[in-house]
Every structure is written in structure tokens, then in C-alpha cells.
Design an enzyme around this catalytic site. Sequence first.
Site, PDB file in Angstrom:
ATOM      1  N   ASP A  57       0.816  -1.207   0.000  1.00 29.36           N
ATOM      2  CA  ASP A  57       0.000   0.000   0.000  1.00 29.36           C
ATOM      3  C   ASP A  57       0.851   1.259   0.000  1.00 29.36           C
ATOM      4  OD1 ASP A  57      -2.444  -1.234  -0.021  1.00 29.36           O
ATOM      5  OD2 ASP A  57      -2.665  -1.251   2.167  1.00 29.36           O
ATOM      6  N   TYR A 115       7.738  -9.624   7.318  1.00 28.67           N
ATOM      7  CA  TYR A 115       7.501  -8.186   7.467  1.00 28.67           C
ATOM      8  C   TYR A 115       7.996  -7.754   8.839  1.00 28.67           C
ATOM      9  CZ  TYR A 115       4.090  -8.109   3.586  1.00 28.67           C
ATOM     10  OH  TYR A 115       3.472  -8.177   2.365  1.00 28.67           O
TER      11      TYR A 115
END
Lengths: 249, 249
Positions: A57, A115
Site C-alpha cells: 500500500d 515483514y
Amino acid sequence: MYNNFMSRVLIKVEYDGRNFFGWQKQPNKRTVQEELEKAIEKLTGERVEVFASGRTDRGVHALDQGVHFDLEKEIPVSRLVTAINNLLPNDVSVKKAKKVANDFHARFDIKSKTYIYQIYNAKTKSALFANRSAFVNYDLDIDKMKSVADLLQGKHNFKGFCSADATVKDFEREIYSINVTRKGKFIKIEVTGNGFLYNMVRIIAGTIVDAGRGLLTEESVKKALENGDRSFAGRTMPPEGLFLTKTNY
Amino acid sequence: MYNNFMSRVLIKVEYDGRNFFGWQKQPNKRTVQEELEKAIEKLTGERVEVFASGRTDRGVHALDQGVHFDLEKEIPVSRLVTAINNLLPNDVSVKKAKKVANDFHARFDIKSKTYIYQIYNAKTKSALFANRSAFVNYDLDIDKMKSVADLLQGKHNFKGFCSADATVKDFEREIYSINVTRKGKFIKIEVTGNGFLYNMVRIIAGTIVDAGRGLLTEESVKKALENGDRSFAGRTMPPEGLFLTKTNY
């Protein structure tokens, strides 16, 4: 002469998400995908489409985004990294390149992804880390955060930990590990799994933060895992704290 | 009620230099000084002038820039940090505030300053550290760098280690310490001294880098210290690797 010619290439890409509208190409928006495709076209004269391990994003960073594309021209892989980097803006860079099989796919051949969600936990905000961490100015109980992280590990239906995405039908994912560590003002939540739903890491981070703040109980988190109800999990943390740190093929 | 009223205030300021034309106000340029003065005016209704420990150039960062200003209105220091931060853009933040004597001056009362010059030393550049390090892609000999750093410590005439600045007549400065450390791909040069000439830290860093690369000998550095000739010192490193990390009063 060069023997090391390519057709399908896998590159690992680093980017600072601050000034991008995310990975995926969109009209009139600056995106990582478009910057890469423009640089590759400048270099090779070929208009290629590049495929990532997954979209990120707006504002999300990457240290090791896996990306593949096809080239007709024969360019030695050994020279590709520097040649593309010379044509890229400062906030995207290619770290590695290698030739892969013609049926390799950066998205579908992924074995695991890691992540890191980075939190700046202090009374006053940090200008230098404003775009690369979430600022949290209340106290966080690391032990509570670790307990909730442990609950989320393993194979679960993560329907309660994602934002709506019409294309997904299977919500089962496996999280191999979640580690919560504090070093000075920084708290890092490192999550490794076989795949992630839309906003899943940011919601996992928000769930861990809300638990650390004493707003969310372990019981609530267990319910979110059992019944897939988003309202039992924590908030969605903002994008700027999220880094895709490893794609493993 | 509040007893802790102020007239002259010292604040410590952090900024990400990437999108600033440096510290000092200039027409039609975005500067740290102007952002601070705007925020203070919004908060207090007073048009103040803020004074820093020293200017920083375009692209240079700070973690602890000392800044003073005067207020007529009585505002409790305890609330000032959060109140100003709420009015500042993301890339500047106030870390601390305290009342100081009416003759205190952020520039003239400095006891020592510390800078860190950060180098990203790898074969391929880093997107995430592009604006907060200098990219050096050749091998550096850390021992040679440390030897030259040692030569520069102490009280010297640093005329050979500054850029032209018509206002300066005395080039003697004392460097209390220079430490060169490597951690992974990052090399940090930390310099503490009683004061610095224009571009002095960037030229010291360039001298240490050029020595580490084998381009500059210790003899040349000694000559630059003895005869004040800029051509015997190393290059001026770019601004984006420089951080003002401590102002000590």
C-alpha cells in the site's frame, strides 16, 4: 563473451514508500511498479510488465520485494543491477538479480515472506522516523504483546485479521513466527508466514499494540481467530511503520 | 496554577533534512527556521525569531539542534513541547524545552557539538538510506580511516578543512574525539568538538573516506593541518549523510 543470458529475471527491490502511492500502477500516481518498468524500458528498449510477490500500500516500505519480468534481449545478469539502479530514482533500488525458470512467478512461487512493523514508542514524536514508524506515545507492556503474538502463531483462519478483499475466498494462512522486541524507543514486530491477507500484518500489529496498551484481552484475540469477526481484533496500524523485509523463494 | 513561566526558552529540535533548504530562512524556500517560527506564532500569536546553535545546509539532518527564542506570553514549559509538535509538519519535531536565562544564546553558549556522518558502504545503493547516508561502493580500510581520525583529534588550525566563509578569521578549533565504527553496511564517523567551521565535518568525513580508499596519505593530512591548504585534505562529502546529534550547553 557473456554466457549468462536471460529470459525471465527475478530481482529483489528496496523502496522507501514515503513518496509512492504504493506498488501497483495507477493513472497519474507515482508507483514503484511504474518506476521499475520505466527504468527497464530505458535500459532495454523493451516495454515489460513487472510482477511483485504482492502489492504494498501507499507509504509501505520494502527491503526485499521479489519481482519478476521477461526480457527478449540478451543482457548479462551480472550487469543488470547497476544498470537499472543508474536509471532509477533515489527511493527505489535493485539489490540483486538472477535468471529464473520461464514458469517462475514472483507471487505464486513464494515460500515465505517476512515483514517488520516498526513502532516509535516515546513521549515526543520523531521527525526522522515519522515516515518509517508508527508513533505510539502511551506505555506498552511488552510481555502482554508477546503473549498475544504467541497466540497468533500457527495455522489459523485469519478472516478476522484482514480488510475486505472481494477476490479472496480462503482465509487460512500459516504464521511461522512473530517476534516482538524492544530496543530503546523502537519496538519491532517481525512476522514470518506463508502468505498474508489484505492489511493482515497491520491488523496483527494493531492487535498486539492494543493488547500491550491494555485495551484488548487475550480472550478477544482468541475469539477473532475462532469466529473470524474483525471487531474482536485490534486496530489497523498506519502504513508507514510497515516494511517487507524478506521474500523467500 | 503554573509557576513555571518563561521568557527565554531553549528547545532541542529534530529534523529530517530531506525536504528542507537547510536551517536558515530564505525567500520562497522551505526551511526549518521558518517552520518553527510559523508554529510558534500559531501557538502564541507572537512573531518570534528563533536562533540555532548553528546553521545546517540543505539536506543535513538534526537529532538535537539547540534553538532559543523569547516569548512575552506566559506559557508553561511543560506543555510547550506537545503544543508546538501538534503544529509542526512531520519532518520537524521538538524533543525538549526549558526556560533559560535571558542572556543565554543557543550559538554562543555552546560547550560542544557532536555530529555523525553516516556512510552506506555496499556494492548496491539503498533506497531507504539514500537521503540519510552517503553511498560509497568501493572498499574502505577501517584501520586507515581510524588512523587519520586520530591525526585530526585535538586543537588545530582547520583552515584546510573548511569551505570559504568570509566572516571567519580564527580557524582554530578543538576536536575532542572522532570515532569511526562499522556495523554491517554502515560506517559512522562521530565527531565531537568545541565548534566547527563551514563544511568542516563533511570535509573531515571526506578526508577519512579518501584515506580509507587509499587515495590520501597520512602525510597529506598532516600537511593540510600544518599549512591550511584545502587541497591536501579530502573531498567534501554530500550533505545527506550528516546528522547533528548533540548540542551540549
